[in-house]
Motif scaffolding. Structure first.
Motif, short mmCIF file in Angstrom:
data_model
loop_
_atom_site.label_atom_id
_atom_site.label_comp_id
_atom_site.label_asym_id
_atom_site.label_seq_id
_atom_site.Cartn_x
_atom_site.Cartn_y
_atom_site.Cartn_z
N VAL A 27 0.82 -1.21 0.06
CA VAL A 27 0.11 -0.08 -0.16
C VAL A 27 0.87 1.05 -0.10
O VAL A 27 1.75 1.26 0.64
CB VAL A 27 -1.00 0.17 1.37
CG1 VAL A 27 -1.79 1.37 1.35
CG2 VAL A 27 -2.03 -1.14 1.06
N ASP A 29 0.92 5.76 0.03
CA ASP A 29 0.10 6.84 -0.07
C ASP A 29 0.34 7.69 -1.45
O ASP A 29 1.21 7.29 -2.26
CB ASP A 29 0.29 7.61 1.19
CG ASP A 29 1.87 8.06 1.37
OD1 ASP A 29 2.71 8.19 0.42
OD2 ASP A 29 2.26 8.62 2.52
N GLN A 35 2.86 2.16 3.06
CA GLN A 35 2.14 1.86 4.30
C GLN A 35 1.82 0.50 4.51
O GLN A 35 1.32 0.29 5.93
CB GLN A 35 0.59 2.44 4.02
CG GLN A 35 0.76 3.98 3.47
CD GLN A 35 1.41 5.01 4.58
OE1 GLN A 35 0.87 5.15 5.70
NE2 GLN A 35 2.40 5.61 4.26
N TYR A 77 -4.99 7.51 -8.71
CA TYR A 77 -5.31 8.59 -7.79
C TYR A 77 -6.16 9.51 -8.39
O TYR A 77 -7.23 9.73 -7.70
CB TYR A 77 -3.97 9.27 -7.53
CG TYR A 77 -2.93 8.59 -6.57
CD1 TYR A 77 -3.52 8.01 -5.28
CD2 TYR A 77 -1.86 8.40 -6.84
CE1 TYR A 77 -2.62 7.07 -4.39
CE2 TYR A 77 -0.99 7.51 -6.13
CZ TYR A 77 -1.49 7.09 -4.87
OH TYR A 77 -0.58 6.27 -3.96
N SER A 127 -4.80 6.26 -1.27
CA SER A 127 -3.99 5.19 -1.38
C SER A 127 -4.01 4.31 -2.43
O SER A 127 -5.34 4.53 -3.02
CB SER A 127 -3.83 4.45 0.05
OG SER A 127 -3.75 5.43 1.32
#
Length: 145
Positions: A27, A29, A35, A77, A127
């Motif tokens: 993961v 960001d 993450q 995103y 994310s």
């Protein structure tokens, strides 16, 4: 009778699956800081989760072209759609050793990568997660190495 609430047990199962699935899960960001780093990634890259989490992906893997990956993650995103990187476009994103004892015909693991948006409860994409599939067998068969 189990004394743990069902939700807690399901959460435990999910954590166990993420850590042990035969697929890399990472993961990131929006700043490309790690993450989550699952067991597959630890096993194949040799990088422990506690050494990856909180760090920039580009610091961990400086060989990844930053501008190129930013272009690949932008639609994930901005539009909330998936993006793909196949071993034919780029043999690997993460330089990982090939750990298959019988088929050591490749010096690295060929990879297929899927970049998936992760939405907040309000629908915002803050994310993304990368799924990393070992495509070494497929690549070697196709390349006839």
């Amino acid at each position: 009778m189990n004394s743990l609430p069902a939700e807690f047990e399901q959460f435990h199962w999910m954590v166990d699956m993420v850590q042990n699935v035969d697929l890399g899960l990472i993961v990131l960001d929006r700043e490309h800081n790690v993450q989550l780093w699952n067991g597959f990634m630890t096993h194949h890259s040799g990088i422990q989760g506690h050494d990856a989490i909180g760090k920039s992906l580009f610091d961990i893997f400086p060989e990844i072209p930053k501008e190129w990956l930013q272009l690949k993650t932008k639609p994930v995103y901005d539009l909330g759609c998936r993006s793909f990187i196949t071993w034919r476009q780029r043999p690997y994103l993460f330089k990982c050793r090939n750990v298959r004892p019988v088929t050591q015909q490749a010096d690295f693991m060929y990879q297929n990568i899927t970049l998936n948006p992760m939405r907040t409860t309000t629908g915002e994409v803050k994310s993304l997660f990368l799924s990393v599939q070992d495509a070494t067998s497929e690549a070697l068969a196709s390349l006839k190495i």
